[in-house]
Structures are given as structure tokens and as C-alpha cells.
Design a protein around this motif. Sequence first.
Motif, PDB file in Angstrom:
ATOM      1  N   ARG A  73     -11.488 -23.052  22.567  1.00  0.00           N
ATOM      2  CA  ARG A  73     -10.918 -23.405  23.866  1.00  0.00           C
ATOM      3  C   ARG A  73     -11.492 -24.729  24.361  1.00  0.00           C
ATOM      4  O   ARG A  73     -10.791 -25.566  24.926  1.00  0.00           O
ATOM      5  CB  ARG A  73     -11.185 -22.300  24.885  1.00  0.00           C
ATOM      6  CG  ARG A  73     -10.488 -22.558  26.220  1.00  0.00           C
ATOM      7  CD  ARG A  73     -10.743 -21.448  27.223  1.00  0.00           C
ATOM      8  NE  ARG A  73     -12.141 -21.261  27.549  1.00  0.00           N
ATOM      9  CZ  ARG A  73     -12.842 -22.040  28.383  1.00  0.00           C
ATOM     10  NH1 ARG A  73     -12.268 -23.077  28.957  1.00  0.00           N
ATOM     11  NH2 ARG A  73     -14.122 -21.811  28.631  1.00  0.00           N
ATOM     12  N   GLU A 114      -9.800 -27.525  22.575  1.00  0.00           N
ATOM     13  CA  GLU A 114      -8.470 -27.733  23.174  1.00  0.00           C
ATOM     14  C   GLU A 114      -8.577 -28.573  24.437  1.00  0.00           C
ATOM     15  O   GLU A 114      -7.801 -29.502  24.651  1.00  0.00           O
ATOM     16  CB  GLU A 114      -7.832 -26.387  23.525  1.00  0.00           C
ATOM     17  CG  GLU A 114      -7.335 -25.598  22.358  1.00  0.00           C
ATOM     18  CD  GLU A 114      -5.914 -25.939  22.003  1.00  0.00           C
ATOM     19  OE1 GLU A 114      -5.167 -26.415  22.872  1.00  0.00           O
ATOM     20  OE2 GLU A 114      -5.565 -25.735  20.835  1.00  0.00           O
ATOM     21  N   GLN A 115      -9.552 -28.242  25.301  1.00  0.00           N
ATOM     22  CA  GLN A 115      -9.715 -28.964  26.557  1.00  0.00           C
ATOM     23  C   GLN A 115     -10.105 -30.417  26.334  1.00  0.00           C
ATOM     24  O   GLN A 115      -9.751 -31.290  27.117  1.00  0.00           O
ATOM     25  CB  GLN A 115     -10.767 -28.282  27.432  1.00  0.00           C
ATOM     26  CG  GLN A 115     -10.295 -26.984  28.033  1.00  0.00           C
ATOM     27  CD  GLN A 115     -11.370 -26.290  28.834  1.00  0.00           C
ATOM     28  OE1 GLN A 115     -12.554 -26.489  28.606  1.00  0.00           O
ATOM     29  NE2 GLN A 115     -10.954 -25.463  29.769  1.00  0.00           N
ATOM     30  N   GLN A 145      -6.972 -32.592  26.094  1.00  0.00           N
ATOM     31  CA  GLN A 145      -5.938 -32.544  27.116  1.00  0.00           C
ATOM     32  C   GLN A 145      -5.814 -33.906  27.788  1.00  0.00           C
ATOM     33  O   GLN A 145      -6.764 -34.671  27.872  1.00  0.00           O
ATOM     34  CB  GLN A 145      -6.258 -31.467  28.152  1.00  0.00           C
ATOM     35  CG  GLN A 145      -6.057 -30.075  27.609  1.00  0.00           C
ATOM     36  CD  GLN A 145      -6.281 -29.012  28.663  1.00  0.00           C
ATOM     37  OE1 GLN A 145      -6.838 -29.284  29.716  1.00  0.00           O
ATOM     38  NE2 GLN A 145      -5.851 -27.804  28.367  1.00  0.00           N
ATOM     39  N   ARG A 146      -4.645 -34.170  28.285  1.00  0.00           N
ATOM     40  CA  ARG A 146      -4.346 -35.457  28.902  1.00  0.00           C
ATOM     41  C   ARG A 146      -5.068 -35.628  30.237  1.00  0.00           C
ATOM     42  O   ARG A 146      -5.520 -36.713  30.576  1.00  0.00           O
ATOM     43  CB  ARG A 146      -2.827 -35.508  29.096  1.00  0.00           C
ATOM     44  CG  ARG A 146      -2.286 -36.793  29.560  1.00  0.00           C
ATOM     45  CD  ARG A 146      -0.739 -36.737  29.542  1.00  0.00           C
ATOM     46  NE  ARG A 146      -0.235 -37.823  30.325  1.00  0.00           N
ATOM     47  CZ  ARG A 146       0.159 -37.713  31.591  1.00  0.00           C
ATOM     48  NH1 ARG A 146       0.140 -36.570  32.194  1.00  0.00           N
ATOM     49  NH2 ARG A 146       0.597 -38.775  32.235  1.00  0.00           N
ATOM     50  N   THR A 147      -5.189 -34.546  31.004  1.00  0.00           N
ATOM     51  CA  THR A 147      -5.800 -34.592  32.326  1.00  0.00           C
ATOM     52  C   THR A 147      -7.161 -33.911  32.292  1.00  0.00           C
ATOM     53  O   THR A 147      -7.296 -32.814  31.757  1.00  0.00           O
ATOM     54  CB  THR A 147      -4.891 -33.885  33.350  1.00  0.00           C
ATOM     55  OG1 THR A 147      -3.611 -34.501  33.330  1.00  0.00           O
ATOM     56  CG2 THR A 147      -5.456 -33.985  34.748  1.00  0.00           C
ATOM     57  N   VAL A 148      -8.163 -34.572  32.886  1.00  0.00           N
ATOM     58  CA  VAL A 148      -9.519 -34.016  32.949  1.00  0.00           C
ATOM     59  C   VAL A 148      -9.905 -33.901  34.421  1.00  0.00           C
ATOM     60  O   VAL A 148      -9.926 -34.909  35.137  1.00  0.00           O
ATOM     61  CB  VAL A 148     -10.523 -34.932  32.211  1.00  0.00           C
ATOM     62  CG1 VAL A 148     -11.929 -34.368  32.294  1.00  0.00           C
ATOM     63  CG2 VAL A 148     -10.105 -35.141  30.758  1.00  0.00           C
ATOM     64  N   GLU A 183      -9.199 -36.291  39.477  1.00  0.00           N
ATOM     65  CA  GLU A 183      -8.907 -36.107  38.056  1.00  0.00           C
ATOM     66  C   GLU A 183      -8.745 -37.460  37.388  1.00  0.00           C
ATOM     67  O   GLU A 183      -8.486 -38.469  38.045  1.00  0.00           O
ATOM     68  CB  GLU A 183      -7.642 -35.272  37.854  1.00  0.00           C
ATOM     69  CG  GLU A 183      -6.390 -35.916  38.397  1.00  0.00           C
ATOM     70  CD  GLU A 183      -5.167 -35.029  38.309  1.00  0.00           C
ATOM     71  OE1 GLU A 183      -5.313 -33.818  38.106  1.00  0.00           O
ATOM     72  OE2 GLU A 183      -4.060 -35.566  38.442  1.00  0.00           O
ATOM     73  N   GLN A 194     -15.961 -38.817  28.046  1.00  0.00           N
ATOM     74  CA  GLN A 194     -14.722 -38.597  27.292  1.00  0.00           C
ATOM     75  C   GLN A 194     -14.553 -39.638  26.188  1.00  0.00           C
ATOM     76  O   GLN A 194     -14.076 -39.326  25.100  1.00  0.00           O
ATOM     77  CB  GLN A 194     -13.508 -38.618  28.230  1.00  0.00           C
ATOM     78  CG  GLN A 194     -13.418 -37.432  29.162  1.00  0.00           C
ATOM     79  CD  GLN A 194     -13.162 -36.131  28.432  1.00  0.00           C
ATOM     80  OE1 GLN A 194     -12.436 -36.076  27.439  1.00  0.00           O
ATOM     81  NE2 GLN A 194     -13.771 -35.063  28.908  1.00  0.00           N
ATOM     82  N   TYR A 196      -4.502 -33.699  15.482  1.00  0.00           N
ATOM     83  CA  TYR A 196      -3.083 -33.784  15.821  1.00  0.00           C
ATOM     84  C   TYR A 196      -2.376 -34.799  14.929  1.00  0.00           C
ATOM     85  O   TYR A 196      -2.994 -35.706  14.390  1.00  0.00           O
ATOM     86  CB  TYR A 196      -2.909 -34.210  17.283  1.00  0.00           C
ATOM     87  CG  TYR A 196      -3.438 -33.198  18.266  1.00  0.00           C
ATOM     88  CD1 TYR A 196      -2.676 -32.109  18.649  1.00  0.00           C
ATOM     89  CD2 TYR A 196      -4.714 -33.325  18.813  1.00  0.00           C
ATOM     90  CE1 TYR A 196      -3.151 -31.172  19.537  1.00  0.00           C
ATOM     91  CE2 TYR A 196      -5.207 -32.392  19.708  1.00  0.00           C
ATOM     92  CZ  TYR A 196      -4.420 -31.317  20.071  1.00  0.00           C
ATOM     93  OH  TYR A 196      -4.909 -30.394  20.948  1.00  0.00           O
TER      94      TYR A 196
END
Length: 175
Positions: free
Chosen positions: A11, A14-15, A18-21, A28, A72, A140
Motif C-alpha cells: 500500500r 502504491e501511495q 500517486q499523483r497527489t500527495v 497538497e 518525493q 508502470y
Amino acid sequence: IPIFERFNVERQIEQTFQRTVPLPSGGEIVIEETEALVAIDVNTGSHKQNSGDGKNFILQVNMEAAKEIARQIRLRNIGGLIIIDFIDMKQRRDRDTVLRRMRDEMAKDKAKCHILPISQLGIMEMTRQRHSESYASGIYTGCPYCNARGIVKSPETMSVEIQRRLVSVLRRLRA
């Protein structure tokens, strides 16, 4: 219990992509990777701004964003040209404070980077040395249906996830 399941690693992976943090204050950051550059946008998010705390809140969100953006960038192994759109700050002093925070956070990185001051529009430009492909490219692949405008998980990633889920289901059935 498998280690990935016990510590919820899947999980968290996956996070990571993600596009948004989300940020602690309710703001955000949105990360968009393109062929030529990476664009990062800082937003106030769900915060309902009171008239009294507006300037301090914007500075707080931008400071949190600088720290999270540096994290990030390291996590995702982002390199090349990076454009960051911070929330507009009128005071030069505030822009310099965010710049110092970003430089301090990026100093923890092994890769060489060059950070330019924040413009009056709130734009920061930076470059980061690319050692290898970003980690997202290993997990991906480009979507075959929309000519790679979107991304889907690679076959290898999907097979590993399916194996982990099957082992988890079998373990529960045996118990």
C-alpha cells in the motif's frame, strides 16, 4: 505473516506513485511527470482560509511542501528539469525562506542538484542529476489503449501482486 503484508509495504508503494500527495496542514502537492520535465504544483487543498491567517498559512503550506517535494524527489528518483509552482507569496522574505528550506532538504540528497530562486510568480526551477530511470518506470508502463498518455502496472508488477495475494488467501484458508 509475509513481511510486505505485515508492514503494509504494498500500500505504501502504491501511495508513493500517486499523483497527489497530501500535506499535514491540509494542502497538497500534485506531481506530473512528462518526457521533458517534471511539474509539481502546490495547492492549499481542503483548507478553508480565514482572513487573519492567510499569509502565515500560505507560508506554512509552502514550507511543508518544500520538505515533502524534496522527499518525493528522492523517493521517486526524479531527475532532469523540475518546475515547482508554489502558492504565490508577496513578500521576498517568505520566498527566500522557502528557498532556504528547499536547499536544506535537497542537501540530504546524494544526487547533484541546482536550485534557482523563486520568481515573483512563485515558480522555482531546479535540475537534479539523473542516475537511472525513475522508479515509476520499473513499476508502470505506458497504457497500450491511449498510446501511453496514461500508465498501467507492468506485467511483472502485476504478477508479483497476484502471487502475494494468492499466498495471503491460501494462508487465511489454512487458518
